[in-house]
Design an enzyme around this catalytic site. Structure first.
Site, PDB file in Angstrom:
ATOM      1  N   GLU A   1      45.993  42.203  42.973  1.00 20.63           N
ATOM      2  CA  GLU A   1      45.955  40.762  43.193  1.00 20.63           C
ATOM      3  C   GLU A   1      46.762  40.030  42.120  1.00 20.63           C
ATOM      4  O   GLU A   1      46.539  40.242  40.928  1.00 20.63           O
ATOM      5  CB  GLU A   1      44.481  40.318  43.136  1.00 20.63           C
TER       6      GLU A   1
ATOM      7  N   ASP B   1      40.388  35.682  43.340  1.00 17.72           N
ATOM      8  CA  ASP B   1      40.912  34.717  44.301  1.00 17.72           C
ATOM      9  C   ASP B   1      42.401  34.476  44.044  1.00 17.72           C
ATOM     10  O   ASP B   1      42.785  33.538  43.356  1.00 17.72           O
ATOM     11  CB  ASP B   1      40.122  33.415  44.193  1.00 17.72           C
TER      12      ASP B   1
ATOM     13  N   TYR C   1      56.211  39.900  18.209  1.00 14.38           N
ATOM     14  CA  TYR C   1      56.674  40.354  19.520  1.00 14.38           C
ATOM     15  C   TYR C   1      57.974  39.641  19.894  1.00 14.38           C
ATOM     16  O   TYR C   1      58.940  40.270  20.344  1.00 14.38           O
ATOM     17  CB  TYR C   1      55.583  40.080  20.565  1.00 14.38           C
ATOM     18  N   ASP C   2      58.005  38.334  19.658  1.00 14.02           N
ATOM     19  CA  ASP C   2      59.211  37.561  19.967  1.00 14.02           C
ATOM     20  C   ASP C   2      60.412  38.092  19.184  1.00 14.02           C
ATOM     21  O   ASP C   2      61.516  38.172  19.714  1.00 14.02           O
ATOM     22  CB  ASP C   2      59.010  36.074  19.638  1.00 14.02           C
TER      23      ASP C   2
ATOM     24  N   ARG D   1      51.404  40.495  51.228  1.00 10.79           N
ATOM     25  CA  ARG D   1      50.668  41.138  52.309  1.00 10.79           C
ATOM     26  C   ARG D   1      51.182  40.679  53.679  1.00 10.79           C
ATOM     27  O   ARG D   1      51.241  41.455  54.619  1.00 10.79           O
ATOM     28  CB  ARG D   1      49.185  40.788  52.155  1.00 10.79           C
TER      29      ARG D   1
ATOM     30  N   LYS E   1      30.305  37.740  49.556  1.00 10.66           N
ATOM     31  CA  LYS E   1      30.887  36.461  49.149  1.00 10.66           C
ATOM     32  C   LYS E   1      29.935  35.624  48.293  1.00 10.66           C
ATOM     33  O   LYS E   1      28.727  35.648  48.482  1.00 10.66           O
ATOM     34  CB  LYS E   1      31.265  35.657  50.400  1.00 10.66           C
TER      35      LYS E   1
ATOM     36  N   CYS F   1      31.035  -7.640  27.337  1.00 11.40           N
ATOM     37  CA  CYS F   1      30.775  -6.845  28.538  1.00 11.40           C
ATOM     38  C   CYS F   1      29.543  -5.975  28.316  1.00 11.40           C
ATOM     39  O   CYS F   1      29.513  -5.132  27.428  1.00 11.40           O
ATOM     40  CB  CYS F   1      31.987  -5.973  28.850  1.00 11.40           C
TER      41      CYS F   1
ATOM     42  N   SER G   1      42.378  43.833  55.591  1.00  6.36           N
ATOM     43  CA  SER G   1      41.506  42.843  54.957  1.00  6.36           C
ATOM     44  C   SER G   1      40.096  43.419  54.884  1.00  6.36           C
ATOM     45  O   SER G   1      39.851  44.546  55.309  1.00  6.36           O
ATOM     46  CB  SER G   1      41.546  41.530  55.722  1.00  6.36           C
ATOM     47  N   LEU G   2      39.181  42.650  54.356  1.00  8.40           N
ATOM     48  CA  LEU G   2      37.819  43.141  54.156  1.00  8.40           C
ATOM     49  C   LEU G   2      36.848  42.389  55.048  1.00  8.40           C
ATOM     50  O   LEU G   2      37.005  41.190  55.277  1.00  8.40           O
ATOM     51  CB  LEU G   2      37.392  42.908  52.704  1.00  8.40           C
TER      52      LEU G   2
ATOM     53  N   CYS H   1      38.747  -3.270  30.800  1.00  8.98           N
ATOM     54  CA  CYS H   1      38.089  -4.574  30.779  1.00  8.98           C
ATOM     55  C   CYS H   1      38.377  -5.215  29.430  1.00  8.98           C
ATOM     56  O   CYS H   1      38.238  -4.582  28.389  1.00  8.98           O
ATOM     57  CB  CYS H   1      36.585  -4.386  30.976  1.00  8.98           C
TER      58      CYS H   1
ATOM     59  N   CYS I   1      31.284  -7.656  33.816  1.00  9.74           N
ATOM     60  CA  CYS I   1      31.242  -8.933  33.081  1.00  9.74           C
ATOM     61  C   CYS I   1      32.267  -9.934  33.595  1.00  9.74           C
ATOM     62  O   CYS I   1      32.360 -11.043  33.086  1.00  9.74           O
ATOM     63  CB  CYS I   1      31.466  -8.687  31.598  1.00  9.74           C
TER      64      CYS I   1
ATOM     65  N   GLU J   1      33.461  45.638  42.326  1.00 15.66           N
ATOM     66  CA  GLU J   1      34.531  44.916  41.628  1.00 15.66           C
ATOM     67  C   GLU J   1      34.387  43.428  41.916  1.00 15.66           C
ATOM     68  O   GLU J   1      33.780  43.052  42.909  1.00 15.66           O
ATOM     69  CB  GLU J   1      35.912  45.348  42.170  1.00 15.66           C
TER      70      GLU J   1
ATOM     71  N   LYS K   1      35.923  40.063  43.356  1.00 12.05           N
ATOM     72  CA  LYS K   1      36.965  39.742  44.333  1.00 12.05           C
ATOM     73  C   LYS K   1      37.768  38.572  43.764  1.00 12.05           C
ATOM     74  O   LYS K   1      37.304  37.435  43.721  1.00 12.05           O
ATOM     75  CB  LYS K   1      36.341  39.371  45.677  1.00 12.05           C
TER      76      LYS K   1
ATOM     77  N   TYR L   1      45.805  42.006  38.499  1.00 11.11           N
ATOM     78  CA  TYR L   1      44.879  43.137  38.360  1.00 11.11           C
ATOM     79  C   TYR L   1      45.127  44.092  39.521  1.00 11.11           C
ATOM     80  O   TYR L   1      45.224  43.648  40.667  1.00 11.11           O
ATOM     81  CB  TYR L   1      43.421  42.674  38.438  1.00 11.11           C
TER      82      TYR L   1
ATOM     83  N   ASP M   1      52.106  37.072  18.247  1.00 12.76           N
ATOM     84  CA  ASP M   1      53.154  36.742  19.225  1.00 12.76           C
ATOM     85  C   ASP M   1      54.534  36.629  18.571  1.00 12.76           C
ATOM     86  O   ASP M   1      55.540  37.043  19.143  1.00 12.76           O
ATOM     87  CB  ASP M   1      52.839  35.407  19.905  1.00 12.76           C
ATOM     88  N   ALA M   2      54.551  36.061  17.365  1.00 11.60           N
ATOM     89  CA  ALA M   2      55.842  35.819  16.709  1.00 11.60           C
ATOM     90  C   ALA M   2      56.574  37.142  16.443  1.00 11.60           C
ATOM     91  O   ALA M   2      57.795  37.223  16.574  1.00 11.60           O
ATOM     92  CB  ALA M   2      55.630  35.072  15.403  1.00 11.60           C
TER      93      ALA M   2
ATOM     94  N   CYS N   1      36.534  -7.282  35.676  1.00 12.07           N
ATOM     95  CA  CYS N   1      35.544  -6.248  35.381  1.00 12.07           C
ATOM     96  C   CYS N   1      34.335  -6.414  36.302  1.00 12.07           C
ATOM     97  O   CYS N   1      33.785  -7.515  36.399  1.00 12.07           O
ATOM     98  CB  CYS N   1      35.118  -6.347  33.926  1.00 12.07           C
TER      99      CYS N   1
HETATM  100  S1  IVH Z   1      40.401  45.741  48.352  1.00 11.00           S
HETATM  101  C1  IVH Z   1      41.082  47.597  52.314  1.00 11.00           C
HETATM  102  N1  IVH Z   1      39.603  44.686  46.076  1.00 11.00           N
HETATM  103  O1  IVH Z   1      40.739  40.270  49.182  1.00 11.00           O
HETATM  104  C2  IVH Z   1      40.725  46.924  51.083  1.00 11.00           C
HETATM  105  N2  IVH Z   1      40.680  43.280  47.659  1.00 11.00           N
HETATM  106  O2  IVH Z   1      39.815  40.104  52.042  1.00 11.00           O
HETATM  107  C3  IVH Z   1      41.741  45.959  50.679  1.00 11.00           C
HETATM  108  N3  IVH Z   1      40.978  40.975  46.924  1.00 11.00           N
HETATM  109  O3  IVH Z   1      43.726  41.040  50.828  1.00 11.00           O
HETATM  110  C4  IVH Z   1      41.446  45.065  49.587  1.00 11.00           C
HETATM  111  N4  IVH Z   1      40.047  41.219  44.938  1.00 11.00           N
HETATM  112  O4  IVH Z   1      43.877  40.032  48.499  1.00 11.00           O
HETATM  113  C5  IVH Z   1      40.198  44.473  47.275  1.00 11.00           C
HETATM  114  N5  IVH Z   1      38.881  43.895  44.026  1.00 11.00           N
HETATM  115  C6  IVH Z   1      39.469  43.682  45.208  1.00 11.00           C
HETATM  116  C7  IVH Z   1      39.988  42.425  45.570  1.00 11.00           C
HETATM  117  C8  IVH Z   1      40.577  42.257  46.825  1.00 11.00           C
HETATM  118  C9  IVH Z   1      40.651  40.375  45.777  1.00 11.00           C
HETATM  119  C10 IVH Z   1      41.605  40.305  48.087  1.00 11.00           C
HETATM  120  C11 IVH Z   1      42.852  40.984  48.579  1.00 11.00           C
HETATM  121  C12 IVH Z   1      42.622  41.297  50.021  1.00 11.00           C
HETATM  122  C13 IVH Z   1      41.492  40.390  50.367  1.00 11.00           C
HETATM  123  C14 IVH Z   1      40.661  41.014  51.457  1.00 11.00           C
END
Ligand code: IVH
Length: 673
Positions: free
Chosen positions: A175, A119, A38-39, A138, A316, A432, A84-85, A426, A413, A115, A117, A225, A35-36, A410
């Site tokens: 994400e 959070d 790079y700095d 989004r 999930k 005690c 969304s999924l 205590c 005791c 993959e 998912k 990612y 790191d140093a 306490c």
């Molecule tokens: S694909 C149409 N891949 O999950 C597909 N989503 O419930 C769109 N998320 O809004 C998303 N990891 O924020 C995809 N490997 C992954 C993900 C991922 C997290 C989140 C993302 C999305 C939400 C969908």
């Protein structure tokens, strides 16, 4: 001043080098320089840009933080909606998902990408001619917020794409998230400054991205990612999702290590199990896995239904946060008398295990969260962290609840409780029973005197029947007394006596640790022993001598002095020695004797059962070893606890020695403890 061509070249070279090292670090996860170094490159570039302001370009690595905070976020309409999924909660739903797809496509065979998912929060990154032009959240899927100024501060997101062959207009999606370690650091920092704490890494990431002042975002440990592409114009992309993501990686985007190309849905279900098993060992929260049809032509043919793609599904994991009720708040008294409030909870499954208790740490923590008996609370269990009460659901608070108060006496005791800002203690000391029991447990424990078979039940009986007052009394116990105890046959009494006898041959660090001096853990005990060499010298050391010991600061020095100047403690030590406890004194000032593991580098991964990773790290370091976060050819050995992940795989690939937990214990034990 005008820059000459030599300066120009130097600036170009620095930018190229810096971007290359960012790529090594964030994308390849394999930094080439410390790191140093790079700095130093960054400092040099900054200086040159200050000297020659004409050379500054907006996507220079020095320009990640913009000058002025915004007054509001502007809206961005997504050219392609961010969907969304759909969710699946069991294998059957996943199998049905696959069946629907194969029926629609009239095929027996579909290849999937699986993959993790992550959070965090979905983000859209628009690049034109390889330069980051705009980043948006989004939002509701159709319209999001422009967070370009903040996203530019995330080092893992390239401002300029690497390589060639990318479409001229390219929208990358992925994400933004915060690692568990980053989250813990951020909250500790927030607490110190008396600022708002975040409930979990996801909220912390969201809060950090929605800052009007990018300087604040820049200080937050955000990562990224990528997982797909939105708009792509003037260029061609590979024909499979997996191949697209590999291309994104080449262009400079970090890709999660869990991603796999799999031959069918059964392989996906096996993947789910593997990822679930290593969930706790991952550096960040994940809430499931995602399966996507790999072939993009097939994806287009499948299309969408009500804002969800037919070609992908989220499988999930059990939730890491759940609701439950606080049935009581008990006070636990520790070895040093510290009182810890503990929430007793109605049993609830969190992340796959049943949780019935959660620590509330201390009085101010309970008051800050205002947890009361009868409350419905959010409980969280993530990583190898112990379960925590995140917050109270105030809207569900029953009538007539009482504010928590730390008792003045306490609960065990009845001695007076002494309160400081963060700890209530205590004052009963060894009067005690709770402190005494904890002290005995500590004394007998594996890393201390290691008295085999000397468990909690036995200690409690001896203390409750008043057969031992101090730990020295243990070595004077009569066989008849042991046989008289509950569930103690002659044979087990003899085993206990033999274990006591065996424990008399010990080492100075073990003995010092066993005494239970406040804040003297295994590593400090070892440091004291190595520095002074004998118990007399430790007992007679003054403040100035103590703070010369590595690992000992003023607070620990005072605890050590307080302990050894107490006549009661001096007497116990003498009685122990009279009972026959012996250890070899340590020759001081010989370097090899101090640091038997000097020159060795270890990597810790996975969950250890008998100590935390931090404790293991401290102990290895006390023996002179280095502890590193990543596996390389220079690693001496990888220590793999439960659910070890990619570091273990890498060690195996590189043919590096792997130790399990008992191997670690043996390694630590064979060196002087
Ligand atoms: S694909 C149409 N891949 O999950 C597909 N989503 O419930 C769109 N998320 O809004 C998303 N990891 O924020 C995809 N490997 C992954 C993900 C991922 C997290 C989140 C993302 C999305 C939400 C969908």
């Amino acid at each position: 001043m005008k820059a000459n061509s030599k300066i120009l070249q130097r600036v170009d070279m620095l930018r190229e080098k810096i971007n290359y090292h960012i790529y090594r670090y964030h994308v390849l996860d394999d930094p080439e320089i410390p790191d140093a170094e790079y700095d130093r490159l960054m400092i040099e570039l900054r200086q040159l840009e200050q000297q020659y302001p004409d050379l500054v370009i907006s996507n220079s690595p020095t320009q990640r933080i913009g000058a002025t905070p915004l007054s509001a976020f502007s809206q961005v309409r997504h050219e392609q909606p961010m969907l969304s999924l759909g969710n699946a909660f069991d294998d059957e739903e996943v199998v049905n998902f696959d069946r629907r797809i194969r029926e629609r496509l009239h095929t027996d065979h579909v290849e999937y990408v699986a993959e993790a998912k992550i959070d965090g929060l979905a983000i859209s990154l628009l690049y034109e001619n390889g330069e980051l032009m705009r980043a948006a959240t989004r939002g509701d899927g159709m319209t999001g917020e422009d967070v370009t100024h903040n996203v530019r501060t995330i080092d893992a997101i390239p401002l300029t794409l690497r390589g060639s062959g990318y479409p001229k207009r390219l929208e990358v999606r992925g994400e933004v998230f915060m690692s568990r370690a980053g989250f813990a650091r951020l909250n500790a920092h927030q607490q110190k400054k008396d600022e708002k704490l975040f409930a979990n890494p996801r909220n912390a990431a969201a809060g950090s991205l929605r800052q009007l002042d990018p300087k604040i975002t820049a200080q937050r440990p955000l990562s990224f990612y990528c997982y797909g592409v939105g708009v792509a114009e003037q260029g061609v992309l590979p024909k499979g999702h997996y191949q697209v993501v590999q291309a994104l990686r080449d262009w400079g985007f970090p890709v999660q290590k869990e991603m796999r190309l799999l031959k069918d849905i059964h392989a996906c279900l096996a993947f789910y199990k593997q990822v679930l098993a290593k969930r706790d060992a991952l550096a960040h929260d994940i809430d499931g896995v995602v399966y996507k049809v790999n072939n993009l032509e097939q994806q287009r043919a499948l299309g969408y239904i009500s804002r969800e793609p037919r070609w992908a599904i989220a499988h999930k994991f059990p939730a890491q946060e759940e609701l439950t009720k606080v049935s009581a708040i008990d006070i636990q008294v520790g070895r040093t008398g510290a009182l810890t409030p503990v929430a007793r909870l109605e049993p609830v499954q969190v992340g796959g295990v049943t949780v019935t208790n959660a620590t509330l740490h201390n009085e101010s923590e309970v008051l800050r969260k205002d947890v009361r008996v009868g409350d419905i609370v959010i409980v969280r269990r993530a990583g190898d962290v112990i379960p925590e009460v995140v917050s109270v659901v105030l809207s569900q608070r029953p009538q007539k609840t009482a504010l928590f108060v730390m008792p003045d006496c306490c609960p065990v005791c009845n001695s007076k409780v002494i309160k400081s800002e963060t700890v209530s203690r205590c004052s009963g000391g060894l009067i005690c029973l709770a402190q005494r029991k904890e002290g005995f447990k500590h004394f007998a424990s594996r890393q201390a005197m290691d008295i085999e078979g000397f468990g909690e039940k036995l200690i409690e009986q001896l203390i409750d029947n008043d057969q031992v007052k101090t730990v020295a009394d243990l070595y004077y116990i009569k066989r008849e007394v042991l046989i008289g105890l509950d569930r103690m046959a002659e044979k087990s009494a003899d085993n206990v006596l033999a274990a006591l006898e065996k424990s008399k041959q010990t080492t100075l660090p073990r003995f010092l640790f066993a005494l239970g001096v406040r804040e003297v853990g295994v590593a400090t005990a070892r440091a004291l022993a190595n520095h002074f060499g004998s118990i007399d010298k430790v007992m007679n050391a003054d403040f100035d001598a103590l703070i010369k010991v590595p690992d000992v600061g003023p607070i620990v020095a005072n605890h050590v002095m307080d302990f050894f100047s107490d006549e009661r403690n001096q007497k116990i030590i003498q009685q122990l020695i009279d009972a026959g406890l012996t250890w070899p004194d340590i020759e001081v000032n010989t370097d090899s004797g101090h640091f038997p593991l000097a020159g060795n580098t270890y990597v810790l991964t996975g969950t250890l059962m008998t100590m935390t990773r931090d404790e293991a790290k401290q102990q290895l370091q006390a023996l002179g070893a280095k502890v590193s976060g990543s596996v390389s050819a220079k690693t001496t050995a990888v220590i793999a606890g439960d659910k070890a992940g990619s570091k273990l795989t890498k060690a195996e690939k590189l043919g590096i020695e792997v130790l399990d937990e008992s191997g670690l214990v043996e390694l630590l034990g064979s060196h002087s403890l």
